[in-house]
Motif scaffolding. Structure first.
Motif, PDB file in Angstrom:
ATOM      1  N   UNK A 298      13.702  -4.746  -8.351  1.00  0.00           N
ATOM      2  CA  UNK A 298      13.200  -4.876  -9.621  1.00  0.00           C
ATOM      3  C   UNK A 298      12.578  -6.297 -10.037  1.00  0.00           C
ATOM      4  N   UNK A 299      13.548  -7.196  -9.065  1.00  0.00           N
ATOM      5  CA  UNK A 299      13.202  -8.643  -9.317  1.00  0.00           C
ATOM      6  C   UNK A 299      11.449  -9.098  -8.716  1.00  0.00           C
ATOM      7  N   UNK A 300      11.227  -8.301  -7.571  1.00  0.00           N
ATOM      8  CA  UNK A 300      10.067  -8.560  -6.886  1.00  0.00           C
ATOM      9  C   UNK A 300       9.106  -8.160  -7.978  1.00  0.00           C
ATOM     10  N   UNK A 301       9.227  -7.044  -8.505  1.00  0.00           N
ATOM     11  CA  UNK A 301       8.285  -6.304  -9.695  1.00  0.00           C
ATOM     12  C   UNK A 301       8.227  -7.275 -10.778  1.00  0.00           C
ATOM     13  N   UNK A 302       9.456  -7.631 -11.187  1.00  0.00           N
ATOM     14  CA  UNK A 302       9.233  -8.577 -12.590  1.00  0.00           C
ATOM     15  C   UNK A 302       8.550 -10.047 -12.320  1.00  0.00           C
ATOM     16  N   UNK A 303       8.540 -10.420 -10.898  1.00  0.00           N
ATOM     17  CA  UNK A 303       7.815 -11.785 -10.803  1.00  0.00           C
ATOM     18  C   UNK A 303       6.308 -11.367 -10.675  1.00  0.00           C
ATOM     19  N   UNK A 304       5.970 -10.257 -10.136  1.00  0.00           N
ATOM     20  CA  UNK A 304       4.476  -9.654  -9.999  1.00  0.00           C
ATOM     21  C   UNK A 304       4.027  -9.460 -11.453  1.00  0.00           C
ATOM     22  N   UNK A 305       4.814  -9.141 -12.428  1.00  0.00           N
ATOM     23  CA  UNK A 305       4.563  -8.627 -13.702  1.00  0.00           C
ATOM     24  C   UNK A 305       4.087 -10.091 -14.700  1.00  0.00           C
ATOM     25  N   UNK A 306       5.296 -11.133 -14.283  1.00  0.00           N
ATOM     26  CA  UNK A 306       5.129 -12.262 -14.911  1.00  0.00           C
ATOM     27  C   UNK A 306       3.725 -13.281 -14.293  1.00  0.00           C
ATOM     28  N   UNK A 307       3.285 -12.891 -12.985  1.00  0.00           N
ATOM     29  CA  UNK A 307       2.162 -13.586 -12.545  1.00  0.00           C
ATOM     30  C   UNK A 307       0.876 -13.090 -13.070  1.00  0.00           C
ATOM     31  N   UNK A 308       0.954 -11.694 -13.099  1.00  0.00           N
ATOM     32  CA  UNK A 308      -0.084 -10.889 -13.891  1.00  0.00           C
ATOM     33  C   UNK A 308      -0.226 -11.220 -15.211  1.00  0.00           C
ATOM     34  N   UNK A 309       1.061 -11.471 -16.217  1.00  0.00           N
ATOM     35  CA  UNK A 309       0.806 -12.058 -17.405  1.00  0.00           C
ATOM     36  C   UNK A 309       0.144 -13.364 -17.641  1.00  0.00           C
ATOM     37  N   UNK A 310       0.498 -14.282 -16.772  1.00  0.00           N
ATOM     38  CA  UNK A 310      -0.052 -15.617 -16.353  1.00  0.00           C
ATOM     39  C   UNK A 310      -1.644 -15.492 -15.926  1.00  0.00           C
ATOM     40  N   UNK A 311      -2.016 -14.439 -15.337  1.00  0.00           N
ATOM     41  CA  UNK A 311      -3.202 -14.402 -14.863  1.00  0.00           C
ATOM     42  C   UNK A 311      -3.479 -14.811 -13.442  1.00  0.00           C
ATOM     43  N   UNK A 312      -2.274 -15.086 -12.617  1.00  0.00           N
ATOM     44  CA  UNK A 312      -2.267 -16.092 -11.344  1.00  0.00           C
ATOM     45  C   UNK A 312      -1.906 -14.772 -10.501  1.00  0.00           C
ATOM     46  N   UNK A 313      -2.019 -13.505 -10.715  1.00  0.00           N
ATOM     47  CA  UNK A 313      -1.519 -12.509  -9.576  1.00  0.00           C
ATOM     48  C   UNK A 313      -2.640 -12.438  -8.540  1.00  0.00           C
ATOM     49  N   UNK A 314      -3.898 -12.447  -8.747  1.00  0.00           N
ATOM     50  CA  UNK A 314      -5.050 -12.198  -7.889  1.00  0.00           C
ATOM     51  C   UNK A 314      -4.961 -13.495  -6.904  1.00  0.00           C
ATOM     52  N   UNK A 315      -5.013 -14.692  -7.456  1.00  0.00           N
ATOM     53  CA  UNK A 315      -4.764 -15.792  -6.407  1.00  0.00           C
ATOM     54  C   UNK A 315      -3.588 -15.696  -5.712  1.00  0.00           C
ATOM     55  N   UNK A 316      -2.381 -15.406  -6.085  1.00  0.00           N
ATOM     56  CA  UNK A 316      -1.027 -15.179  -5.342  1.00  0.00           C
ATOM     57  C   UNK A 316      -1.447 -14.202  -4.136  1.00  0.00           C
ATOM     58  N   UNK A 317      -2.133 -13.096  -4.595  1.00  0.00           N
ATOM     59  CA  UNK A 317      -2.099 -11.948  -3.312  1.00  0.00           C
ATOM     60  C   UNK A 317      -3.298 -12.388  -2.390  1.00  0.00           C
ATOM     61  N   UNK A 318      -4.154 -13.514  -2.592  1.00  0.00           N
ATOM     62  CA  UNK A 318      -5.200 -13.563  -1.926  1.00  0.00           C
ATOM     63  C   UNK A 318      -4.618 -14.883  -0.854  1.00  0.00           C
ATOM     64  N   UNK A 319      -5.525 -14.731   0.218  1.00  0.00           N
ATOM     65  CA  UNK A 319      -5.274 -15.596   1.220  1.00  0.00           C
ATOM     66  C   UNK A 319      -4.263 -15.340   2.260  1.00  0.00           C
ATOM     67  N   UNK A 320      -3.909 -14.185   2.543  1.00  0.00           N
ATOM     68  CA  UNK A 320      -2.798 -13.740   3.196  1.00  0.00           C
ATOM     69  C   UNK A 320      -3.181 -13.370   4.693  1.00  0.00           C
TER      70      UNK A 320
END
Length: 520
Positions: A391-413
């Motif tokens: 639930x912590x992992x998913x909550x951080x993903x949700x926060x990144x999505x809210x900020x609009x930075x989820x895409x950049x966090x997922x990229x470049x891996x």
């Protein structure tokens, strides 16, 4: 400057087990004491008289233990081969045991050498016990026979040869001194009366019978064999009352608690199940380390002793009631101390000193605070968080999505990181509480890494697994919707029937009143 607010992790209610009076009662035992015996423990029997010592039969020895002793207080070891089924007499003065060589030995608790030896069985004797008149012994052997013996003369009174396989369990009636029961691997339970030369009742259990037990009233008989525990009404000629299938492996032993209101069964599946003798539902269950062969409860349920195949004796003692009361009394003043002054309102002349509360941020919160989106996502994909608190992992993903930075966090891996992300999404996307955000994450990963599909076998395999998981979930959802549709149709027809029957009643009432009016 506004202070950083830590990521809010939503709390989801956990489905806990229903706590009943039985749960509280059977949990009221201390941590078990483990005692190692020389071999598999085939029988445990409590002395019916105080101080309630218990006899443990294992290998070629019978050990007598005091209720709280971890070492035997007495040993009977006059057996050439294995000893079986050491059982106390009702007065606690004599002990009888069978053996692999086929002889039955009677011991005085205060002595060491056998008082009597009964010879007559040609093969191992696995079951022995006293009839309730205290002067006769019944036995069952691997020679398929069930015998009765006279203690004073050490002579055989009668031998019944009705079973077609090993006789491995038995018990005597507490009410009638002539009645005893034996269970055999020929799938039958037979009731014998010492006054008659043949069995008075035969019950088909359906599996090799491992244990039998008569209720104190003598009206009900319980048999265990295979995965089944079956209850029979003896007074109705052996009619089956209930068949219980709560174990996953063979049930090996049965016993009743002191009140006779709870039935216990032990099994090779490492569980002891406790049933209510009114509803025959499982009210509690104990787990053990290895397969269970024998089980006994002391008077007043003060001690529960379980014998296992690996020779370990597990002894649980009940927690004393007084200590509970004392601990409750101790807690009360402490609670009053903590709530003291909680609702105190400052007066006008008081000088109010405010103390800033220190907020300790977690690693992912610190990284989010400094806008390091990719590193924050890495922090919550560590095994400790990813596996134990998803639930912590998913909550951080949700926060990144809210900020609009989820895409950049997922990229470049790299390959390993993509595989890790996809494994997490595949495992958790089917959980309703995580589905909305993880569908978005899966969508983004597919979009970002579409150009590199086919370059890594590992990543391709994970994408296929994700596709399969989502496909299965869609199938389940469709099936559930079909079931819901069926249920809606059923409920609709039921409500229509009820409505029509109500209308009929109303119209009948109206016609009756009209008829009455016209007659007047």
């Amino acid at each position: 400057r506004a202070s950083y607010k830590p990521v809010a992790v939503p709390a989801h209610p956990r489905l806990g087990e229903k706590v009943t009076q039985d749960t509280l009662y059977w949990r009221g035992y201390k941590t078990p004491v483990q005692i190692k015996e020389f071999g598999a423990i085939n029988k445990i029997d409590f002395s019916p008289v105080s101080p309630y010592n218990y006899a443990v039969t294992a290998s070629s020895r019978i050990h007598i233990y005091g209720r709280y002793s971890q070492e035997p207080i007495k040993t009977f070891s006059r057996f050439k081969d294995a000893a079986y089924c050491a059982t106390y007499r009702d007065d606690g003065k004599l002990l009888v045991a069978g053996s692999e060589e086929g002889s039955i030995r009677l011991f005085d608790i205060s002595g060491r050498a056998p008082l009597r030896q009964f010879d007559g069985h040609t093969k191992a004797v696995h079951i022995v016990g006293f009839l309730s008149d205290k002067y006769r012994i019944f036995s069952g052997g691997d020679d398929y026979s069930s015998n009765l013996w006279d203690i004073p003369s050490a002579a055989e009174i009668v031998s019944y040869n009705e079973h077609l396989d090993y006789v491995r369990c038995g018990c005597a009636s507490k009410l009638n001194a002539d009645v005893f029961v034996t269970g055999s691997y020929d799938h039958t339970v037979k009731v014998f009366d010492a006054r008659i030369k043949k069995s008075v009742m035969t019950i088909e259990h359906g599996q090799p019978v491992e244990s039998v037990l008569l209720f104190p009233s003598g009206g009900l008989l319980v048999s265990a064999g295979g995965r089944y525990v079956k209850v029979w009404d003896v007074l109705k000629g052996g009619q089956l009352l209930v068949s219980l299938k709560n174990h996953h492996k063979t049930v090996t032993c049965l016993c009743l608690n002191s009140s006779g209101q709870r039935l216990l069964s032990g099994s090779l599946d490492r569980h002891v199940k406790i049933y209510s003798t009114t509803s025959y539902k499982v009210v509690h269950s104990f787990n053990y380390a290895t397969s269970i062969l024998s089980l006994a409860l002391s008077p007043e349920d003060e001690t529960i002793v379980v014998g296992m195949t690996n020779g370990v004796l597990n002894v649980k003692h009940r927690k004393p009631e007084e200590s509970k009361a004392k601990s409750q009394n101790k807690r009360r003043p402490a609670y009053r101390t903590f709530v003291k002054g909680r609702n105190y309102m400052p007066k006008q002349e008081d000088f109010y000193v405010s103390k800033p509360g220190k907020c300790v941020l977690r690693k992912y919160d610190k990284l989010l605070k400094s806008f390091q989106s990719s590193k924050a996502l890495d922090a919550v994909l560590e095994p400790q968080i990813r596996l134990c608190t998803p639930e912590v992992t998913v909550a951080v993903m949700q926060e990144l999505n809210r900020r609009g930075t989820l895409r950049s966090a997922l990229a470049g891996r790299d390959e390993k990181q993509i595989s890790l992300l996809l494994t997490f999404v595949t495992r958790r996307v089917i959980e309703p509480r995580f589905t909305p955000i993880l569908v978005t994450v899966a969508d983004m990963i597919a979009d970002i890494y579409q150009p590199v599909v086919g370059q890594s076998a590992l990543v391709d395999k994970q994408f296929l697994r994700l596709q399969e998981a989502i496909g299965k979930e869609i199938d389940y959802q469709e099936e559930l919707l079909e079931v819901l549709g069926m249920m809606d149709a059923l409920f609709a027809t039921l409500t229509k029937k009820k409505a029509s029957s109500l209308e009929e009643n109303k119209s009948n009432g109206l016609t009756k009143t009209l008829e009455q009016d016209t007659s007047h």
